[in-house]
Motif scaffolding. Structure first.
Motif, short mmCIF file in Angstrom:
data_model
loop_
_atom_site.label_atom_id
_atom_site.label_comp_id
_atom_site.label_asym_id
_atom_site.label_seq_id
_atom_site.Cartn_x
_atom_site.Cartn_y
_atom_site.Cartn_z
N TYR A 1 0.84 -1.20 0.00
CA TYR A 1 0.00 0.00 0.00
C TYR A 1 0.87 1.24 0.00
CZ TYR A 1 -3.59 -3.32 1.36
OH TYR A 1 -4.45 -4.38 1.38
N SER A 2 0.28 2.33 -0.51
CA SER A 2 0.99 3.60 -0.59
C SER A 2 0.03 4.74 -0.29
CB SER A 2 1.57 3.77 -1.99
OG SER A 2 2.18 5.03 -2.14
N LEU A 3 0.48 5.74 0.45
CA LEU A 3 -0.29 6.94 0.71
C LEU A 3 0.19 8.01 -0.26
CD1 LEU A 3 -2.28 8.24 3.01
CD2 LEU A 3 -0.21 9.48 3.57
N THR A 4 -0.73 8.55 -1.03
CA THR A 4 -0.37 9.61 -1.97
C THR A 4 -1.23 10.83 -1.71
OG1 THR A 4 -1.95 8.82 -3.63
CG2 THR A 4 0.29 7.97 -3.78
N THR A 5 -0.69 11.98 -2.03
CA THR A 5 -1.43 13.22 -1.87
C THR A 5 -1.45 13.97 -3.19
OG1 THR A 5 0.57 14.38 -1.15
CG2 THR A 5 -0.83 13.48 0.57
N SER A 6 -2.54 14.65 -3.42
CA SER A 6 -2.65 15.50 -4.60
C SER A 6 -2.10 16.86 -4.25
CB SER A 6 -4.12 15.65 -5.02
OG SER A 6 -4.66 14.41 -5.33
N PRO A 7 -1.42 17.51 -5.18
CA PRO A 7 -0.92 18.86 -4.90
C PRO A 7 -2.09 19.81 -4.65
CG PRO A 7 -0.41 18.20 -7.16
CD PRO A 7 -1.10 17.05 -6.50
N GLU A 8 -1.90 20.71 -3.69
CA GLU A 8 -2.93 21.69 -3.40
C GLU A 8 -2.91 22.77 -4.47
OE1 GLU A 8 -2.95 23.25 0.56
OE2 GLU A 8 -2.25 21.35 1.38
N PRO A 9 -4.08 23.14 -4.96
CA PRO A 9 -4.11 24.22 -5.96
C PRO A 9 -3.70 25.54 -5.30
CG PRO A 9 -6.34 23.51 -5.39
CD PRO A 9 -5.39 22.59 -4.67
N THR A 10 -2.85 26.27 -5.98
CA THR A 10 -2.39 27.54 -5.41
C THR A 10 -3.16 28.72 -5.98
OG1 THR A 10 -0.71 27.76 -7.13
CG2 THR A 10 -0.05 26.66 -5.09
N GLY A 11 -3.83 28.50 -7.08
CA GLY A 11 -4.55 29.61 -7.70
C GLY A 11 -3.65 30.51 -8.50
#
Length: 86
Positions: free
Chosen positions: A72-82
């Motif tokens: 298993y792997s935990l991944t995160t999506s980049p936060e939009p900066t606008g």
């Protein structure tokens, strides 16, 4: 606010400390349950419960990915900066 059980917290901690890395199922079992361990079915159920709780609050920004036969792997999506990248 999401309440996690102690074993859910242990699993999340292991995944967060190794974000974006694949952790073998056996390593996660050892981290969560210790040397007496558990089995892959218990881990699969724990991942299912934790995934459901995370999805309630993370809105897709954090995912637990399953790599069949691997772990298993935990991944995160980049936060939009606008902001534009230019």
């Amino acid at each position: 606010h999401v309440r996690l059980t102690p074993v859910e917290s242990q699993l999340l901690q292991a995944l967060m400390l190794n974000k974006d890395q694949v952790l073998p199922a056996d390593s996660l079992i050892e981290h969560v349950w210790g040397p007496n361990g558990a089995d892959r079915a218990m881990l699969k159920q724990l991942v299912y419960r934790l995934r459901a709780k995370i999805e309630q609050v993370a809105a897709g920004a954090v995912r637990i990915e399953t790599l069949p036969g691997v772990g298993y792997s935990l991944t995160t999506s980049p936060e939009p900066t606008g902001k534009s990248s230019q």
